[in-house]
Design an enzyme around this catalytic site. Structure first.
Site, mmCIF file in Angstrom:
data_model
loop_
_atom_site.group_PDB
_atom_site.id
_atom_site.type_symbol
_atom_site.label_atom_id
_atom_site.label_comp_id
_atom_site.label_asym_id
_atom_site.label_seq_id
_atom_site.Cartn_x
_atom_site.Cartn_y
_atom_site.Cartn_z
ATOM 1 N N ARG A 70 -76.015 -61.213 62.886
ATOM 2 C CA ARG A 70 -77.000 -61.402 62.022
ATOM 3 C C ARG A 70 -78.285 -60.827 62.026
ATOM 4 O O ARG A 70 -78.565 -60.371 63.214
ATOM 5 C CB ARG A 70 -77.449 -62.850 61.981
ATOM 6 C CG ARG A 70 -76.290 -63.858 61.514
ATOM 7 C CD ARG A 70 -76.789 -65.406 61.584
ATOM 8 N NE ARG A 70 -75.676 -66.439 61.446
ATOM 9 C CZ ARG A 70 -75.392 -66.705 60.152
ATOM 10 N NH1 ARG A 70 -75.709 -66.065 59.064
ATOM 11 N NH2 ARG A 70 -74.120 -67.546 60.235
ATOM 12 N N ASP A 101 -72.084 -64.708 50.622
ATOM 13 C CA ASP A 101 -72.973 -64.332 49.729
ATOM 14 C C ASP A 101 -74.076 -63.595 50.256
ATOM 15 O O ASP A 101 -74.999 -62.667 49.313
ATOM 16 C CB ASP A 101 -73.408 -65.750 48.580
ATOM 17 C CG ASP A 101 -74.037 -66.654 49.574
ATOM 18 O OD1 ASP A 101 -73.952 -66.526 50.890
ATOM 19 O OD2 ASP A 101 -74.868 -67.534 48.982
ATOM 20 N N ASP A 148 -65.189 -71.372 54.343
ATOM 21 C CA ASP A 148 -65.795 -72.360 53.535
ATOM 22 C C ASP A 148 -65.067 -72.119 51.980
ATOM 23 O O ASP A 148 -65.116 -73.214 51.227
ATOM 24 C CB ASP A 148 -67.206 -72.396 53.261
ATOM 25 C CG ASP A 148 -67.699 -72.885 54.778
ATOM 26 O OD1 ASP A 148 -67.018 -73.402 55.611
ATOM 27 O OD2 ASP A 148 -68.780 -72.772 54.968
ATOM 28 N N ARG A 274 -61.513 -93.740 66.050
ATOM 29 C CA ARG A 274 -62.063 -92.554 66.900
ATOM 30 C C ARG A 274 -62.670 -91.470 65.924
ATOM 31 O O ARG A 274 -62.142 -91.466 64.566
ATOM 32 C CB ARG A 274 -60.922 -91.871 67.604
ATOM 33 C CG ARG A 274 -60.250 -92.877 68.521
ATOM 34 C CD ARG A 274 -61.084 -92.886 69.690
ATOM 35 N NE ARG A 274 -60.414 -93.531 70.889
ATOM 36 C CZ ARG A 274 -60.384 -95.025 70.877
ATOM 37 N NH1 ARG A 274 -60.910 -95.702 70.047
ATOM 38 N NH2 ARG A 274 -59.551 -95.481 71.816
ATOM 39 N N ASN A 503 -37.008 -66.939 44.734
ATOM 40 C CA ASN A 503 -36.322 -66.239 43.620
ATOM 41 C C ASN A 503 -36.210 -67.028 42.437
ATOM 42 O O ASN A 503 -35.333 -66.698 41.648
ATOM 43 C CB ASN A 503 -34.893 -65.698 44.411
ATOM 44 C CG ASN A 503 -34.141 -67.040 44.529
ATOM 45 O OD1 ASN A 503 -34.566 -68.042 44.796
ATOM 46 N ND2 ASN A 503 -32.857 -66.970 44.485
ATOM 47 N N GLY A 546 -31.409 -64.171 50.524
ATOM 48 C CA GLY A 546 -30.464 -63.888 49.707
ATOM 49 C C GLY A 546 -30.561 -62.254 49.201
ATOM 50 O O GLY A 546 -30.482 -61.392 50.038
ATOM 51 N N ARG A 626 -33.862 -52.983 69.547
ATOM 52 C CA ARG A 626 -33.238 -54.196 69.463
ATOM 53 C C ARG A 626 -33.167 -54.861 68.226
ATOM 54 O O ARG A 626 -34.009 -54.460 67.447
ATOM 55 C CB ARG A 626 -34.491 -55.020 70.407
ATOM 56 C CG ARG A 626 -34.694 -54.350 71.920
ATOM 57 C CD ARG A 626 -33.423 -54.871 72.771
ATOM 58 N NE ARG A 626 -33.526 -54.483 74.121
ATOM 59 C CZ ARG A 626 -33.425 -53.227 74.569
ATOM 60 N NH1 ARG A 626 -33.158 -52.360 73.825
ATOM 61 N NH2 ARG A 626 -33.508 -53.234 76.109
#
Length: 756
Positions: A70, A101, A148, A274, A503, A546, A626
């Site tokens: 900031r 904004d 947000d 809680r 698909n 597929g 690999r």
């Protein structure tokens, strides 16, 4: 050479990476500004050239690697004068800002004052007239980064989906202990002025109640809430979950806090309760696949907007409308966002509602305390068809609850079309139906069509909700074609696409695809980390799908792959050779690793084993290989917030559409539907959800390979290659033109129809 600058003030590394690499691809010189506007004001080493390698291994990192801060100095004219000097001296005239904004407003003010700042710098002798002439105008493009999702003009801001992943993961974990101990949990999530996170979390997790700033509860909400919690317990639930946005307030403007709700529930109901405040855990963590792809798409669009900008082009923000990238005037979006905040302060909450469809889905599916008795003799059957995928249960749950609220009798069909043929139909009148697993089957209805028609008549089924993949689409078509012979099949039906392969014709997205995509992406992250540790290693990964290359392409974009082989884009031995040569050159840089993705049916001859052997042979002495076949792990797992939210909206909208269609098809005391538009696929197409007749989509389908003939994501393939540093031509024939923001303001009530 065109000069461009990348400035990040709260952002996403995928957007930074895409902006840098596409900028370099276009021939621009790209700069990082470290520490946001503060770095722009301070200059010096805070403004550094960006290279291709400098944005490597960024995709899986949260936050922003170039820092953010900031900056009060930039809010003063003196600070902006210093910033202008730093830009002019480096010849920078294009600014890309990633932020909220406030950051975007600051950028626009900077652009508005630019001519005056240049004049002042000339008068003080800090720049020459020639330097001022070369920097006569400043182009600005913004990308919205905010967890947000509080910026008007875009359906989703960069960072929101990742925050939802953190929240939903916590809520899922909490619900297990809540159920064990029969507790009520109250969770506070971020959202000072916007309740999007709280609302989507409530929909995704099946919360009993949600408090958001845009929709303060009516007076007496305490009694309503307690009745709701008791009703839930009386129906057999062992827990209660209440989601609270940090900016939640009552009609009197006083905050509604977790502690306040906890005290209410404890004193009135005696429940063990809680409260948990999630805090900044929501801002961190690995970005989701959705956010990586969104950031990449927005970064590319931002560079294109800067390249096309003229002195008369207003500062714009690139955003997402449905599934389409759009450009909007920056200050229009900022002004509408501020108008929403002002409307909330003035108590005009109807004008402040942005997520209208989400709010209405919440009101319809979760907010009712007492469900109405059956008001008609309409029976709606729900069945799953094809391979299972994450999110199917959310669609079933939403469809059933909306159906019950509409007064329908909801029927569960087990084992798909085969179960319908065998009469595996059960009736449920309560919302506890949402806990029922319908199971699914791959059998198509054609060979059981007579039995199906008899059972539709036997159980008096008036409408069908078919949830599934390509089998659901094909099965729906077979039912439509059989209407000519079997009058019992002349009932409205809707197909909801749900398959990891994505698909199904008629929809850009399918339920379950996002969960599979995140599974692949997270696996690729771990593999890339392994490759980075060992150096000079290339991994070849096989994905499902597929003949559809969606998973391979999009996970390649999200994970930063070097290539993705798919059926839709034909390749030959020369293409494989080019890819090997590309990796050989890559090993000469500081990025000594490679990632190759292959769709399982991309080519019958160039199999995963063939490609592995080819790369291993050609890379001898340079890199080793690999391979990893991910397999069915892509079909399982906990549904992502996107899939839960998408499935909930699809399930709700499908039943509301069927309700209206049933009214249209009611003739002579019975339901008779044989028009094309009485059997549809509900899908996301570009900017919104659409109902499209199955028969119309038939012409757009390759039935042999079970894929649509065209796919929107194929246009992202060049971006994948550019970000991997291939020298190709980027198709810019489809320009995104500047649009204007359309403000949607629809009052949300407990009665009345849903509108979008």
């Amino acid at each position: 050479m065109k000069l461009t600058l990348i400035l990040s003030v709260s952002g996403m590394n995928a957007a930074v990476r895409a902006t840098v690499r596409v900028g370099l691809y276009t021939g621009a010189k790209v700069f990082f500004v470290h520490e946001g506007y503060q770095g722009l004001v301070d200059g010096g080493d805070n403004i550094r050239p960006a290279t291709w390698e400098s944005v490597s291994m960024m995709l899986q990192l949260g936050g922003t690697v170039i820092g953010s801060a900031r900056c009060k100095d930039f809010q003063t004219r003196e600070g902006r004068l210093k910033a202008a000097l730093n830009l002019v001296k480096r010849g920078i005239t294009n600014l890309c800002v990633i932020g909220g904004d406030g950051s975007l407003t600051g950028a626009n003010q900077f652009r508005t004052e630019w001519s005056g700042l240049l004049g002042e710098l000339i008068s003080k002798g800090k720049i020459t007239a020639e330097e001022a002439k070369c920097a006569s105008h400043l182009n600005i493009v913004g990308m919205v980064g905010s967890i947000d999702n509080d910026f008007c003009g875009t359906d989703m801001t960069i960072g929101t989906d990742s925050a939802l992943h953190r929240i939903v993961e916590v809520v899922d974990s909490i619900t297990t202990t809540a159920q064990s101990h029969q507790r009520a949990f109250i969770l506070e999530v971020m959202g000072r002025h916007c309740g999007y996170l709280a609302l989507v979390t409530a929909l995704s997790c099946g919360a009993d109640w949600v408090f958001i700033p845009e929709m303060p509860p009516d007076d007496g909400w305490e009694d309503h809430l307690c009745r709701r919690l008791m009703e839930t317990r009386n129906r057999g639930s062992r827990l209660n979950v209440i989601i609270v946005a940090e900016g939640a307030m009552g009609r009197d403007g006083k905050p509604i806090t977790c502690d306040q709700i906890k005290e209410l529930v404890t004193k009135r109901l005696g429940y063990d309760t809680r409260a948990t405040i999630l805090g900044h855990v929501q801002r961190g963590g690995t970005p989701s696949a959705f956010d990586r792809i969104l950031g990449s798409r927005m970064g590319v669009e931002a560079v294109m907007a800067l390249l096309e900008a003229t002195p008369d082009t207003p500062a714009c923000v690139v955003s997402l409308s449905g599934n389409q990238a759009v450009r909007l005037p920056l200050m229009e979006c900022v002004q509408v966002t501020k108008d929403v905040t002002i409307a909330m302060k003035e108590g005009k909450y109807d004008e402040a509602v942005n997520s209208v469809s989400l709010l209405q889905t919440w009101v319809y599916s979760l907010c009712a305390v007492c469900f109405p008795p059956l008001s008609c003799n309409i029976n709606v059957a729900v069945l799953n068809v094809g391979a299972p995928c994450a999110g199917m249960n959310a669609a079933v749950r939403a469809a059933v609850r909306i159906g019950i609220i509409q007064g329908h009798s909801m029927l569960a069909v087990h084992d798909g079309f085969e179960g319908l043929a065998q009469g595996k139909v059960t009736k449920h009148h309560t919302t506890m139906f949402s806990a029922v697993f319908l199971f699914s089957g791959r059998t198509l209805p054609a060979k059981h069509i007579e039995e199906i028609s008899l059972n539709i008549a036997k159980y008096n089924i008036h409408a069908l909700v078919i949830i599934g993949g390509f089998e659901a689409f094909s099965g729906g078509l077979e039912l439509v074609h059989a209407r000519q012979k079997y009058e019992e099949l002349c009932i409205p039906l809707v197909v909801i696409p749900a398959t990891v392969s994505n698909n199904v014709p008629g929809s850009d997205f399918s339920i379950g695809a996002d969960t599979a995509l995140n599974t692949i992406t997270s696996t690729c992250d771990r593999i890339k980390q392994s490759a980075a540790g060992t150096k000079r290693r290339v991994f070849i990964i096989e994905t499902m799908g597929g003949y559809c290359g969606y998973l391979a392409t999009m996970s390649g974009l999200a994970a930063g792959a070097d290539a993705a082989y798919i059926f839709e884009e034909k390749f030959n031995i020369r293409d494989l050779e080019v890819n090997v040569e590309h990796l050989v050159e890559k090993m000469k840089t500081t990025v000594k690793r490679g990632l190759i993705l292959r769709n399982e049916n991309s080519n019958a001859n160039y199999t995963t084993d063939f490609i592995f052997n080819l790369y291993s042979e050609e890379g001898k002495g340079i890199f080793d290989c690999r391979k990893n076949v991910l397999g069915h792990m892509q079909q399982g797992g906990t549904p992502t917030p996107f899939d839960r939210n998408f499935a909930t909206k699809m399930g709700a909208k499908s039943v509301l559409w069927l309700t209206e269609k049933l009214k249209e098809c009611y003739r002579h005391g019975r339901i008779f539907a044989n028009s094309q538009d009485s059997a549809c696929v509900l899908g996301m197409r570009k900017r919104g959800l659409m109902f499209q007749p199955l028969t119309e989509l038939k012409e757009q389908t390759d039935f042999e390979h079970r894929i649509p003939r065209t796919a929107w994501w194929l246009k992202l393939r060049p971006i994948l290659k550019i970000l991997a540093k291939y020298k190709i031509n980027l198709d810019t024939s489809e320009h995104t033109h500047m649009e204007h923001i359309i403000s949607k303001r629809t009052p949300v009530t407990l009665s009345g129809k849903m509108k979008e």
